[in-house]
Motif scaffolding. Structure first.
Motif, mmCIF file in Angstrom:
data_model
loop_
_atom_site.group_PDB
_atom_site.id
_atom_site.type_symbol
_atom_site.label_atom_id
_atom_site.label_comp_id
_atom_site.label_asym_id
_atom_site.label_seq_id
_atom_site.Cartn_x
_atom_site.Cartn_y
_atom_site.Cartn_z
ATOM 1 N N PHE A 112 -7.370 -1.966 0.409
ATOM 2 C CA PHE A 112 -5.908 -1.975 0.443
ATOM 3 C C PHE A 112 -5.406 -3.008 1.440
ATOM 4 N N GLY A 113 -4.284 -3.604 1.069
ATOM 5 C CA GLY A 113 -3.655 -4.627 1.885
ATOM 6 C C GLY A 113 -3.065 -5.686 0.976
ATOM 7 N N ALA A 114 -2.085 -6.417 1.475
ATOM 8 C CA ALA A 114 -1.499 -7.490 0.680
ATOM 9 C C ALA A 114 -2.560 -8.539 0.356
ATOM 10 N N ALA A 115 -2.411 -9.214 -0.764
ATOM 11 C CA ALA A 115 -3.409 -10.194 -1.199
ATOM 12 C C ALA A 115 -3.659 -11.252 -0.128
ATOM 13 N N ALA B 295 0.377 -0.669 -11.262
ATOM 14 C CA ALA B 295 0.137 -1.468 -10.060
ATOM 15 C C ALA B 295 1.204 -1.238 -9.002
ATOM 16 N N HIS B 296 0.776 -1.320 -7.733
ATOM 17 C CA HIS B 296 1.683 -1.156 -6.595
ATOM 18 C C HIS B 296 1.350 -2.202 -5.530
ATOM 19 N N ALA B 297 2.375 -2.670 -4.837
ATOM 20 C CA ALA B 297 2.176 -3.619 -3.748
ATOM 21 C C ALA B 297 1.236 -3.021 -2.710
ATOM 22 N N GLY B 298 0.387 -3.859 -2.160
ATOM 23 C CA GLY B 298 -0.538 -3.413 -1.131
ATOM 24 C C GLY B 298 -1.912 -3.041 -1.653
ATOM 25 N N ALA B 299 -2.109 -3.126 -2.958
ATOM 26 C CA ALA B 299 -3.417 -2.781 -3.520
ATOM 27 C C ALA B 299 -3.837 -3.800 -4.576
ATOM 28 N N SER B 300 -3.417 -5.037 -4.415
ATOM 29 C CA SER B 300 -3.633 -6.038 -5.467
ATOM 30 C C SER B 300 -5.102 -6.275 -5.778
ATOM 31 N N THR C 164 7.641 -4.644 4.516
ATOM 32 C CA THR C 164 7.669 -4.976 3.089
ATOM 33 C C THR C 164 6.973 -3.871 2.293
ATOM 34 N N PRO C 165 7.101 -3.876 0.956
ATOM 35 C CA PRO C 165 6.436 -2.828 0.158
ATOM 36 C C PRO C 165 4.928 -2.755 0.367
ATOM 37 N N ALA C 166 4.302 -3.892 0.667
ATOM 38 C CA ALA C 166 2.845 -3.891 0.833
ATOM 39 C C ALA C 166 2.398 -3.171 2.097
ATOM 40 N N ALA C 167 3.295 -3.033 3.062
ATOM 41 C CA ALA C 167 2.910 -2.468 4.360
ATOM 42 C C ALA C 167 2.674 -0.968 4.322
ATOM 43 N N PHE C 168 3.084 -0.292 3.247
ATOM 44 C CA PHE C 168 2.949 1.163 3.225
ATOM 45 C C PHE C 168 1.488 1.605 3.314
#
Length: 278
Positions: A90-93, A142-147, A203-207
Motif C-alpha cells: 500500500f502507498g501511492a504509486a 480500485a482505490h487510491a493508495g493501493a495502485s 490526499t486520498p492516497a494517504a488514508f
C-alpha cells in the motif's frame, strides 16, 4: 465434484491456513507450501501423512515448478489447486520504490501465473480438476493508495479469465474468489507500506498510512469464506467468480456500473473510428 486432495500455496496463515484446517478436519489430503519453516508443525503433528508441506517462495519461478511436480508425484491425483500466496503493498504509486514494485508484481502476479502454469500439465494428464485463485475485491474495484496491489490483482483477473477459456476443453475449471475485508492477520503480516512523501499528505492516497495500526472493523469471517470456497468445488461447472462479503459486493457492483456507464456513453463516438465501408 468429489475432492479429496488439494494443493494450497501459503498455508501458514490467513485463508490458506483456514482452508487447510477445514479440509484436513473433513478427511481430505492437503499439500501446502509455506515461506517460514516450522509455521505449520501443529498441523503436521495432528494429521500426519494427510498433510504434505514444503517451503516455497513463489517469486522463485523454477522452484514453483519443482514443488508442484513433487506434490503430484508424491500424492498422485490432486483435485484442486488453490493459488493463495501473496501480500498487499500500500502507498501511492510515486511513493513505492522500484524494488517494492518488482517484488509485489513478482509475488502476486508472476507467482500466481507460474503456479497455474506448473499445475496445468498435471491437471490435463489426469483429465481435469480445479484452479482456484484467491483474488480480492481489489481485483475489480480500485482505490487510491493501493495502485501496485491493484495492478497485481487486476493482472491475475485477466490472466485467469482468459485461462479459463483455454483450459475448459480439458475439463479444468477456473474460479476467482473476490473476498472483501476479512478478519485474518492480513494487516499484521501480509500488508506492507511504502515510505510516505509529504506531497501526498491529506490526499486520498494517504488514508492507507494508518491502516496497518488502526485498521477499520472488517466484516468477513475467514471460516465462512473458506467453507464457501470448498463448497464451490461441488458445482458441476466452476463459477468464474465468487464474491464474498457485503462490502465486496457493494464495491464491485458500484465499480462495474460506473465503468459501464463511462463506456456506454461512448457508443456513437466509438463507432466513428470504424473504417468506411468499401
Amino acid at each position: 465434484m468429489a475432492t479429496d486432495t488439494w494443493f494450497i500455496t501459503g498455508v501458514n496463515s490467513g485463508f490458506g491456513r483456514e482452508l487447510a484446517e477445514q479440509l484436513l478436519s473433513r478427511g481430505s489430503r492437503v499439500a501446502g507450501t509455506v515461506r517460514r519453516e516450522g509455521s505449520v508443525d501443529d498441523l503436521r503433528a495432528a494429521h500426519g501423512d494427510r498433510f504434505w508441506v514444503t517451503h516455497l517462495d513463489v517469486t522463485d519461478l523454477p522452484r514453483v515448478r519443482e514443488v508442484i511436480d513433487a506434490a503430484f508425484r508424491d500424492l498422485g491425483r490432486i483435485d484442486v489447486v488453490v493459488i493463495n500466496a501473496g501480500y498487499g503493498l500500500f502507498g501511492a504509486a510515486e511513493e513505492v520504490s522500484d524494488e517494492q514494485m518488482v517484488h509485489q508484481i513478482s509475488t502476486n502476479l508472476l507467482g500466481s501465473m507460474q503456479t497455474a502454469r506448473a499445475a496445468l500439465p498435471h491437471l490435463r494428464a489426469q483429465g481435469g480438476g480445479r484452479l482456484i485463485h484467491l483474488s480480492s475485491v481489489a481485483g475489480l474495484a480500485a482505490h487510491a493508495g493501493a495502485s501496485l496491489y491493484h495492478a497485481s490483482k487486476w493482472g491475475c483477473e485477466g490472466f485467469m479469465e482468459a485461462l479459463a477459456q483455454e483450459v475448459a476443453p480439458f475439463g479444468i475449471g477456473v474460479t476467482l474468489v473476490e473476498p472483501g475485508g476479512a478478519r485474518t492477520a492480513f494487516a499484521r503480516g501480509s500488508l506492507r507500506l511504502s515510505e510516505p512523501l509529504s506531497a501526498y499528505d491529506g490526499t486520498p492516497a494517504a488514508f492507507v498510512r494508518q491502516f496497518k495500526d488502526t485498521a477499520p472493523p472488517l466484516l468477513g469471517d475467514p471460516a465462512k469464506i473458506a467453507a464457501r470456497i470448498i463448497d464451490s468445488t461441488a458445482q458441476h461447472l466452476a463459477p468464474m467468480r465468487i464474491v464474498l462479503g457485503s462490502d465486496s459486493y457493494q464495491a464491485v457492483t458500484t465499480a462495474v456500473r460506473n465503468r459501464l456507464a463511462q463506456i456506454e456513453a461512448q457508443q456513437v463516438t466509438a463507432a466513428e473510428t470504424d473504417a468506411d465501408a468499401a
